[in-house]
Design an enzyme around this catalytic site. Sequence first.
Site, PDB file in Angstrom:
ATOM      1  N   CYS A 182       2.619  -4.882   9.627  1.00  0.00           N
ATOM      2  CA  CYS A 182       2.681  -3.420   9.558  1.00  0.00           C
ATOM      3  C   CYS A 182       1.322  -2.807   9.897  1.00  0.00           C
ATOM      4  O   CYS A 182       0.280  -3.455   9.777  1.00  0.00           O
ATOM      5  CB  CYS A 182       3.089  -2.974   8.166  1.00  0.00           C
ATOM      6  SG  CYS A 182       4.735  -3.496   7.674  1.00  0.00           S
ATOM      7  N   CYS A 228       3.173  -3.247   2.016  1.00  0.00           N
ATOM      8  CA  CYS A 228       1.947  -2.480   2.274  1.00  0.00           C
ATOM      9  C   CYS A 228       1.492  -1.750   1.025  1.00  0.00           C
ATOM     10  O   CYS A 228       0.292  -1.693   0.739  1.00  0.00           O
ATOM     11  CB  CYS A 228       2.170  -1.493   3.415  1.00  0.00           C
ATOM     12  SG  CYS A 228       2.284  -2.297   5.021  1.00  0.00           S
ATOM     13  N   CYS A 281       5.691   0.583   3.540  1.00  0.00           N
ATOM     14  CA  CYS A 281       6.738  -0.274   2.988  1.00  0.00           C
ATOM     15  C   CYS A 281       6.241  -0.888   1.673  1.00  0.00           C
ATOM     16  O   CYS A 281       5.072  -0.739   1.302  1.00  0.00           O
ATOM     17  CB  CYS A 281       7.135  -1.362   3.987  1.00  0.00           C
ATOM     18  SG  CYS A 281       5.902  -2.680   4.175  1.00  0.00           S
ATOM     19  N   ASN A 286       1.411  -1.461  14.007  1.00  0.00           N
ATOM     20  CA  ASN A 286       2.345  -2.543  13.731  1.00  0.00           C
ATOM     21  C   ASN A 286       2.427  -3.467  14.946  1.00  0.00           C
ATOM     22  O   ASN A 286       2.321  -3.031  16.090  1.00  0.00           O
ATOM     23  CB  ASN A 286       3.720  -2.024  13.297  1.00  0.00           C
ATOM     24  CG  ASN A 286       4.450  -1.166  14.298  1.00  0.00           C
ATOM     25  OD1 ASN A 286       3.849  -0.403  15.059  1.00  0.00           O
ATOM     26  ND2 ASN A 286       5.769  -1.259  14.300  1.00  0.00           N
ATOM     27  N   GLU A 338       4.928  -6.510  16.120  1.00  0.00           N
ATOM     28  CA  GLU A 338       6.174  -7.216  15.830  1.00  0.00           C
ATOM     29  C   GLU A 338       6.206  -8.596  16.471  1.00  0.00           C
ATOM     30  O   GLU A 338       5.439  -8.900  17.392  1.00  0.00           O
ATOM     31  CB  GLU A 338       7.370  -6.394  16.317  1.00  0.00           C
ATOM     32  CG  GLU A 338       7.536  -5.105  15.566  1.00  0.00           C
ATOM     33  CD  GLU A 338       8.743  -4.305  16.011  1.00  0.00           C
ATOM     34  OE1 GLU A 338       9.056  -3.336  15.319  1.00  0.00           O
ATOM     35  OE2 GLU A 338       9.370  -4.639  17.048  1.00  0.00           O
ATOM     36  N   GLU A 346      -0.400  -0.464   8.295  1.00  0.00           N
ATOM     37  CA  GLU A 346      -1.295  -0.301   7.154  1.00  0.00           C
ATOM     38  C   GLU A 346      -1.985  -1.627   6.820  1.00  0.00           C
ATOM     39  O   GLU A 346      -3.192  -1.662   6.556  1.00  0.00           O
ATOM     40  CB  GLU A 346      -0.516   0.183   5.920  1.00  0.00           C
ATOM     41  CG  GLU A 346       0.170   1.513   6.125  1.00  0.00           C
ATOM     42  CD  GLU A 346       1.599   1.384   6.653  1.00  0.00           C
ATOM     43  OE1 GLU A 346       2.396   2.298   6.369  1.00  0.00           O
ATOM     44  OE2 GLU A 346       1.930   0.401   7.342  1.00  0.00           O
TER      45      GLU A 346
END
Length: 136
Positions: free
Chosen positions: A59, A94, A91, A48, A50, A61
């Site tokens: 993210c 994803c 999430c 990830n 940010e 994935e």
Amino acid sequence: MRAPTAAELQLYALAEAAIGNAYAPYSRFPVSAALQPADGAEPIIGVNVENASYGVTMCAERSALFAAVAMGIRRFETVAVHAEATSCPPCGACRQLLWEYCGNITVHVHSLQGMSTEYKLSELLPNPFDDHNLKA
């Protein structure tokens, strides 16, 4: 729950090893993923990343998936997700992207207690939106 295979253990280890590359200064919740191509090629790693504008955060994935697509890889077997938490399934965004590009792959969620849960993506996203919804 069955014992993990040697290949699954290796995929988890790759995901776990990448956790230090995550950039999570705001949430302090690093996540890493290892996406296994169906052709047996080396797994693609993602973390990830940010941003202060949370909406543009990426993210782990999706990071792995987009890197794989950029490399021309279009078929996938499984993905392992690791976080320094009790559990961290993908999430919603994803899940949707994994469905679109990977289909009903196996999702392995790694936890601080070790290997925890294995899902088929259809269990995590039981009614996906895909190209079938776009047909008149």
